[in-house]
Design an enzyme around this catalytic site. Structure first.
Site, mmCIF file in Angstrom:
data_model
loop_
_atom_site.group_PDB
_atom_site.id
_atom_site.type_symbol
_atom_site.label_atom_id
_atom_site.label_comp_id
_atom_site.label_asym_id
_atom_site.label_seq_id
_atom_site.Cartn_x
_atom_site.Cartn_y
_atom_site.Cartn_z
ATOM 1 N N ASN A 51 0.847 -1.191 0.000
ATOM 2 C CA ASN A 51 0.000 0.000 0.000
ATOM 3 C C ASN A 51 0.886 1.246 0.000
ATOM 4 O O ASN A 51 1.629 1.492 0.951
ATOM 5 C CB ASN A 51 -0.901 -0.011 1.239
ATOM 6 C CG ASN A 51 -1.854 1.161 1.284
ATOM 7 O OD1 ASN A 51 -1.988 1.914 0.324
ATOM 8 N ND2 ASN A 51 -2.535 1.323 2.413
ATOM 9 N N LYS A 53 -0.113 4.265 0.102
ATOM 10 C CA LYS A 53 -0.773 5.314 0.883
ATOM 11 C C LYS A 53 -0.708 6.661 0.146
ATOM 12 O O LYS A 53 -0.739 6.703 -1.078
ATOM 13 C CB LYS A 53 -0.181 5.376 2.288
ATOM 14 C CG LYS A 53 -0.303 4.035 3.042
ATOM 15 C CD LYS A 53 0.006 4.158 4.504
ATOM 16 C CE LYS A 53 -0.190 2.819 5.178
ATOM 17 N NZ LYS A 53 -0.005 2.911 6.641
ATOM 18 N N HIS A 136 -9.409 0.189 5.794
ATOM 19 C CA HIS A 136 -8.086 0.371 6.388
ATOM 20 C C HIS A 136 -8.231 1.101 7.720
ATOM 21 O O HIS A 136 -9.083 1.969 7.880
ATOM 22 C CB HIS A 136 -7.192 1.166 5.439
ATOM 23 C CG HIS A 136 -5.748 1.139 5.820
ATOM 24 N ND1 HIS A 136 -5.234 1.924 6.823
ATOM 25 C CD2 HIS A 136 -4.708 0.413 5.341
ATOM 26 C CE1 HIS A 136 -3.942 1.684 6.955
ATOM 27 N NE2 HIS A 136 -3.599 0.773 6.068
ATOM 28 N N GLU A 138 -6.675 3.395 9.087
ATOM 29 C CA GLU A 138 -6.569 4.853 9.010
ATOM 30 C C GLU A 138 -7.899 5.486 8.602
ATOM 31 O O GLU A 138 -8.190 6.629 8.965
ATOM 32 C CB GLU A 138 -5.462 5.243 8.026
ATOM 33 C CG GLU A 138 -4.075 4.893 8.547
ATOM 34 C CD GLU A 138 -3.006 4.833 7.470
ATOM 35 O OE1 GLU A 138 -1.848 4.593 7.829
ATOM 36 O OE2 GLU A 138 -3.342 5.018 6.281
ATOM 37 N N GLU A 217 -4.939 -6.283 10.314
ATOM 38 C CA GLU A 217 -3.952 -5.246 10.593
ATOM 39 C C GLU A 217 -4.276 -4.600 11.935
ATOM 40 O O GLU A 217 -5.167 -3.749 12.022
ATOM 41 C CB GLU A 217 -3.914 -4.198 9.480
ATOM 42 C CG GLU A 217 -5.273 -3.692 9.011
ATOM 43 C CD GLU A 217 -5.166 -2.344 8.306
ATOM 44 O OE1 GLU A 217 -4.189 -2.153 7.586
ATOM 45 O OE2 GLU A 217 -6.055 -1.511 8.510
ATOM 46 N N GLY A 223 1.791 2.329 11.116
ATOM 47 C CA GLY A 223 2.535 3.579 11.139
ATOM 48 C C GLY A 223 3.242 3.856 12.449
ATOM 49 O O GLY A 223 3.683 4.979 12.694
ATOM 50 N N SER A 263 3.327 -2.475 9.966
ATOM 51 C CA SER A 263 4.778 -2.333 10.151
ATOM 52 C C SER A 263 5.525 -3.563 9.655
ATOM 53 O O SER A 263 6.476 -4.031 10.285
ATOM 54 C CB SER A 263 5.105 -2.041 11.617
ATOM 55 O OG SER A 263 4.561 -0.803 12.023
#
Length: 273
Positions: A51, A53, A136, A138, A217, A223, A263
């Site tokens: 990804n 991003k 996701h 985020e 995830e 992150g 990560s």
């Protein structure tokens, strides 16, 4: 009404952008697909997703595509997908080797309409995407900036609706699930993941699951530089597969691919895979 000067300026900028894009495409050599047979294929094909991003400039995208194009053969039991920022989707699909698939990083909760800034699932298919990343962490958590810009994240139901629309549009979906750090510490990981999956299950038919993978995830590993240990990831993957067997079907549980994200890098990829 637009004046002549503004019109000429706009056309000039558009032409300049087209010229730059054309030159970038010319500079990239697009090879044919290249695979090598894996003697130990396993039950399911690996699904390796990268990804990007909200990163990279046009020139850096071109450099990364060149690198991927020259990376050598891909084992025939591995599907490779890159999640590309929306403005670069067409460029990447037209210049990237054909055995690496392209994913949108999100799609709209509706088909078409007055949804400024959104991208419909059908639009992704028309620029060559075969995958989309949905749910996701985020996006589930929201993008919080200054106090006046606090934005609520996506609900389980929103992610589920997007998933169904994407599958119906002909896309394959990496649907992301995962818990926050305190939820992991409190021992309620599967309660949270189960709620996320329950919403997806409610939106899909059994046949739809053939076009869905589950990306586990943990939010605390996105992150942050932290990563789940291989043992933690494997335990949660096993629990997710058991949940699918109980709540969807044993056949779907046997076939669905479950990924780990959070990560993950060269130093720990082998152990996590």
């Amino acid at each position: 009404i637009m004046d002549v000067k503004s019109l000429i300026t706009g056309l000039s900028v558009g032409v300049a952008g087209f010229v730059v894009l054309t030159e970038v495409k010319k500079a990239i050599s697009k090879p044919s697909a290249s695979s090598v047979k894996n003697p130990s294929p396993g039950k399911r094909k690996y699904l390796i997703g990268g990804n990007w991003k909200c990163n990279l400039t046009l020139q850096k995208v071109a450099a990364l595509v060149k690198s991927l194009n020259s990376a050598g053969p891909i084992p025939d039991n591995v599907d490779v997908v890159v999640g590309v920022p929306m403005p670069y989707l067409s460029l990447v699909r037209s210049t990237l080797r054909s055995d690496i698939e392209v994913a949108g990083q999100d799609s709209c909760v509706k088909t078409f309409g007055a949804n400024t800034g959104e991208t419909a699932a059908t639009m992704l298919t028309e620029v060559g995407c075969t995958w989309v990343i949905l749910g996701h962490s985020e996006r589930r958590a929201g993008f919080n900036g200054h106090a006046q810009e606090l934005r609520q994240g996506e609900s389980n139901e929103t992610v589920a609706t997007k998933t169904k629309l994407a599958v119906d549009a002909g896309l394959k979906v990496m649907v992301c699930v995962g818990e926050h750090k305190k939820e992991r510490q409190d021992g309620v990981t599967m309660k949270i993941v189960g709620e996320q999956l329950t919403a997806v299950k409610s939106a899909l038919t059994t046949a739809d699951w053939a076009n869905v993978s589950i990306a586990y995830e943990p939010c605390w590993a996105i992150g942050t530089g932290l990563a789940a240990t291989p043992e933690m990831a494997q335990e949660t993957h096993s629990e997710i597969r058991a949940w699918v067997a109980k709540n969807v079907s044993a056949d779907v549980a046997e076939k669905v691919r479950i990924q780990y994200g959070g990560s993950m890098k060269a130093a720990n990829a082998k152990a996590l895979l």
